[in-house]
Design a protein around this motif. Structure first.
Motif: not given
Length: 55
Positions: A13-20, A7-10
């Motif tokens: 990954f979600y927020f890194l992609n959302l804000f990049s 869950i932490e990994r997901a």
């Protein structure tokens, strides 16, 4: 992998992609004529590496 780690990994990954920004091109022309409202000092503070503050 434990469920919590997955869950932490997901989430990470979600927020890194959302804000990049990724490689989406140059949109500087959209900002032409718009005054900057963040000072250089504020910009520096906003872009420094996060560290946990001890209370």
């Amino acid at each position: 992998m434990e469920a919590l780690q997955e869950i932490e990994r997901a989430a990470r990954f979600y927020f890194l992609n959302l804000f990049s920004a990724g490689d989406r091109g140059n949109y500087d022309h959209l900002m032409t004529g718009i005054d900057r409202c963040v000072s250089e000092e504020d910009k520096r503070k906003l872009t420094t590496t996060y560290t946990k503050e001890e209370i």
